[in-house]
Design a protein around this motif. Structure first.
Motif, short mmCIF file in Angstrom:
data_model
loop_
_atom_site.label_atom_id
_atom_site.label_comp_id
_atom_site.label_asym_id
_atom_site.label_seq_id
_atom_site.Cartn_x
_atom_site.Cartn_y
_atom_site.Cartn_z
N SER A 100 0.84 -1.19 0.00
CA SER A 100 0.00 0.00 0.00
C SER A 100 0.88 1.24 0.00
O SER A 100 2.10 1.17 0.20
N ALA A 101 0.24 2.39 -0.18
CA ALA A 101 0.98 3.66 -0.08
C ALA A 101 1.58 3.80 1.31
O ALA A 101 2.72 4.28 1.46
N LEU A 102 0.85 3.40 2.33
CA LEU A 102 1.36 3.53 3.70
C LEU A 102 2.57 2.65 3.94
O LEU A 102 3.57 3.10 4.53
N THR A 103 2.51 1.41 3.48
CA THR A 103 3.64 0.51 3.73
C THR A 103 4.88 0.94 2.94
O THR A 103 6.00 0.88 3.44
N LEU A 104 4.69 1.42 1.73
CA LEU A 104 5.83 1.83 0.91
C LEU A 104 6.47 3.11 1.44
O LEU A 104 7.69 3.24 1.45
N SER A 105 5.65 4.06 1.90
CA SER A 105 6.23 5.31 2.40
C SER A 105 6.97 5.10 3.71
O SER A 105 7.86 5.89 4.06
N ALA A 106 6.64 4.02 4.43
CA ALA A 106 7.30 3.72 5.70
C ALA A 106 8.42 2.70 5.56
O ALA A 106 9.08 2.36 6.55
N LYS A 188 9.69 14.81 0.68
CA LYS A 188 9.42 14.61 2.10
C LYS A 188 8.22 13.70 2.35
O LYS A 188 7.96 13.33 3.50
N ASN A 189 7.49 13.37 1.30
CA ASN A 189 6.37 12.43 1.45
C ASN A 189 6.83 11.00 1.27
O ASN A 189 6.50 10.12 2.07
N ILE A 190 7.56 10.74 0.18
CA ILE A 190 8.09 9.41 -0.12
C ILE A 190 9.61 9.51 -0.11
O ILE A 190 10.18 10.20 -0.97
N PRO A 191 10.29 8.88 0.82
CA PRO A 191 11.75 9.01 0.89
C PRO A 191 12.42 8.60 -0.42
O PRO A 191 11.96 7.69 -1.11
#
Length: 237
Positions: A100-106, A188-191
């Motif tokens: 998901s977007a959440l898992t990838l961004s983290a 700063k949203n997606i490293p």
């Protein structure tokens, strides 16, 4: 007869809207058929279904271009659609199955998005989130002017928490379609490490890393984005 030149379908992400593509559209000009889609930002499956509707309405070959969460949407929308010729990821998520977007961004450290979000319930259930007005410029589009950032903050499209948490179902379209990537290394949203990871595993035909580019290279660096899209058009035409 050879295929006609594909139509470019531009899909914005969360906290932006279709006019965020204006600079790119200006640089593509009349030489390229293109359309910026109003992404609903409700759920990956629902948003992808809407993009597929747009593609069917075009009725010919297309290249799907996604910014940010729009990358989740184009990856899902392109699966099994023979009219899609290529994918272009612009500071975008390029998920694998179950991501998901959440898992990838983290996945890598560095995202500061969570601390800038405001949320509120919606009548259909759950919450939707937006970036706080006073934090939008620094978080989302630090390389844009104050005036542009203020306008973007006021016109941003919120996204549901469900959309951010939805996982990609089925095989990702980038496994079978040629892809191109362009992203800023000051996102700063997606490293940037996440961008590099996603690009490397997709084995793209082209990759641009914009020095000092924020999450919105689509706005601040539209020439870099347009050049990447044109490379994709030429690569499959």
């Amino acid at each position: 007869m050879p295929d006609p030149q594909p139509t470019i379908v531009l899909v914005h992400g969360a906290f932006a809207e279709s006019a965020s593509w204006n600079g790119v559209l200006e640089r593509l000009g009349a030489a390229y058929d293109s359309v910026a889609v109003a992404n609903p930002l409700r759920s990956v499956a629902g948003d992808a279904a809407y993009v597929r509707d747009v593609v069917r309405g075009i009725g010919g070959p297309v290249i799907l271009v996604g910014h940010s969460y729009g990358g989740m949407v184009i990856t899902q929308a392109a699966a099994g659609d023979t009219s899609v010729r290529a994918l272009v990821y612009v500071n975008a998520f390029a998920p694998d199955t179950g991501e998901s977007a959440l898992t990838l961004s983290a996945k890598f450290p560095g995202s500061t998005l969570a601390d800038t979000l405001v949320q509120y319930p919606v009548s259909t259930g759950g919450n939707e989130v937006a970036i706080g007005q006073d934090q939008y410029h620094a978080q989302f589009c630090a390389d844009s002017s104050d005036d542009v950032a203020a306008l973007m903050a006021r016109t941003q499209r919120p996204i549901t928490q469900q959309g951010l948490a939805d996982e990609l179902t089925g095989d990702p379209a980038w496994r079978s379609l040629p892809s191109w990537f362009v992203f800023g290394n000051a996102d700063k949203n997606i490293p940037v490490e996440a961008h590099r990871f996603m690009a490397e595993r997709a084995n793209p035909r082209g990759q641009r890393e914009v020095a000092g580019g924020s999450h919105t290279t689509v706005v601040a660096q539209p020439s870099e984005v347009a050049e990447t899209i044109i490379e994709a058009v030429r690569g499959v035409s």
